[in-house]
Design a protein around this motif. Sequence first.
Motif, PDB file in Angstrom:
ATOM      1  N   ASN A 261      30.021 -25.635  50.638  1.00 51.22           N
ATOM      2  CA  ASN A 261      28.687 -25.133  50.368  1.00 51.22           C
ATOM      3  C   ASN A 261      28.746 -24.429  49.017  1.00 51.22           C
ATOM      4  OD1 ASN A 261      26.625 -23.061  50.144  1.00 51.22           O
ATOM      5  ND2 ASN A 261      26.104 -23.508  52.285  1.00 51.22           N
ATOM      6  N   GLU A 262      28.089 -25.002  48.005  1.00 48.36           N
ATOM      7  CA  GLU A 262      28.238 -24.497  46.632  1.00 48.36           C
ATOM      8  C   GLU A 262      27.715 -23.072  46.472  1.00 48.36           C
ATOM      9  OE1 GLU A 262      26.630 -27.214  43.832  1.00 48.36           O
ATOM     10  OE2 GLU A 262      27.955 -28.863  44.408  1.00 48.36           O
ATOM     11  N   GLU A 263      26.664 -22.724  47.199  1.00 48.96           N
ATOM     12  CA  GLU A 263      26.078 -21.390  47.044  1.00 48.96           C
ATOM     13  C   GLU A 263      27.011 -20.309  47.577  1.00 48.96           C
ATOM     14  OE1 GLU A 263      22.237 -21.270  48.799  1.00 48.96           O
ATOM     15  OE2 GLU A 263      21.360 -22.765  47.435  1.00 48.96           O
ATOM     16  N   GLN A 264      27.603 -20.551  48.732  1.00 45.43           N
ATOM     17  CA  GLN A 264      28.463 -19.547  49.359  1.00 45.43           C
ATOM     18  C   GLN A 264      29.953 -19.849  49.170  1.00 45.43           C
ATOM     19  OE1 GLN A 264      26.700 -19.997  53.311  1.00 45.43           O
ATOM     20  NE2 GLN A 264      25.724 -17.991  53.063  1.00 45.43           N
ATOM     21  N   ASN A 265      30.273 -21.040  48.626  1.00 45.80           N
ATOM     22  CA  ASN A 265      31.648 -21.466  48.387  1.00 45.80           C
ATOM     23  C   ASN A 265      32.512 -21.392  49.644  1.00 45.80           C
ATOM     24  OD1 ASN A 265      33.651 -22.540  46.703  1.00 45.80           O
ATOM     25  ND2 ASN A 265      34.526 -20.518  46.333  1.00 45.80           N
ATOM     26  N   ASP A 268      32.065 -26.614  54.540  1.00 45.23           N
ATOM     27  CA  ASP A 268      31.070 -26.928  55.559  1.00 45.23           C
ATOM     28  C   ASP A 268      31.260 -28.309  56.185  1.00 45.23           C
ATOM     29  OD1 ASP A 268      30.244 -28.560  53.479  1.00 45.23           O
ATOM     30  OD2 ASP A 268      28.407 -27.434  53.053  1.00 45.23           O
TER      31      ASP A 268
END
Length: 407
Positions: A261-265, A268
């Motif tokens: 998940n790029e936003e939360q790194n 997923d």
Amino acid sequence: MDKEIKTKIISWVKDALKQEKLDKIDVKFPVTDATGGYSAEIVYVDVRAEKGLETKCYNLIVKKNKDNEVIMDTMNFREVYKKEVYLYSTYVPFLKKFAEKRGSAPFDNIPRCYGTVNETNHYVIVMENLKPKNFRCHPLGGDAMSLDHVKLVITAYAKWHALGLAVRDQDPDVLKGFGKPRHLLENEYLMKSICASIENEMDYVSEIYKKNNDLKPVEVLQKLKENYVQMFRDMLENKDEDVLIARHGDSWNNNFLFHFNEEQNIPDKVMIIDWQAGILGNPMADVNQFLFYCCTRKELEHLDEILKLYHDTLSKKLKELGSDPSKCFPWDVCKKSFERYAPLSIAGVPICSRMCFKGEVKKAFDFADSVESGNVDAMFGNELTDPKKYFERIDGVLKLVIDRKLV
């Protein structure tokens, strides 16, 4: 790359994509068109195709056998290649239909396979290349997998094992396609060499403990060393084992690809790759191997939670598939199986830790070389990149399993 093999690869790719009903296919080989693995060759292929007015692009991997007589026959990899081709061409498609017929989601934690080749001296799998979709291995040489990584893998294994248990319960003849339970390390050359390396690494770690005057881990390591070969053979032969399903058999760091998940790194999604070591066996042998090879004490402090997640997920999937968890794999059997196979995986912690912290290897390891040399030391490198972290990882795991009386 040899022109002849390049021509064969193009032909294999086009055959594999026939089901896509494409009008025109253009096959390209990226600059890094071929990489060598320990036991197979990987070729990256990019395809640009036309389907009516639509342009379609495919990023593919062609995984093929090594064209080496020693590997193919002396070391019996021919059977290993055939088994992986069988898994992708027959068993996984069967599982998909099996699940869909029962209203359950198919197993989607394995790369998509477009086609396979199973003919004299050519054993090939054409599958999706997941790197362009930002899937990647957890990096070696740093921190171990986080609890988020662990939960993804454990959940994926639980679903795979549930499918295997449901098949065993409802249609057991399907598993006969795997033949006699065999593992690539059952070969006499590999068995002797791998076991020697694992035992030598236990000795190496024991010497560190002796210098620190910490003798309890030395006692445990020596006991594991004495029993390791027999434990290994018992696992390969499924001695006194009633629960047999198709398991992965090679649950270490580089055989899992994670999407983030790029936003939360945070990871997923996970894909399980490299099924060459597939074997009929108890599902908890996979779980043990993964947890002890890929985790530190920090993650293993959550062992009860992890095992509960595994069994809850497996039980839910079994119910979806129309099988009774209390009959197929009850909690008490799950726990006992974990405890039974734990020592075998714990014995491999030192050598797996070396793999995680191995220095640069000057010459690429080739299994064929090990027949002449009598060892596989080159696979594990020489100098450690971080001796302190190497030992800390081993020490943390050993102290935890000693406290929990798993050894």
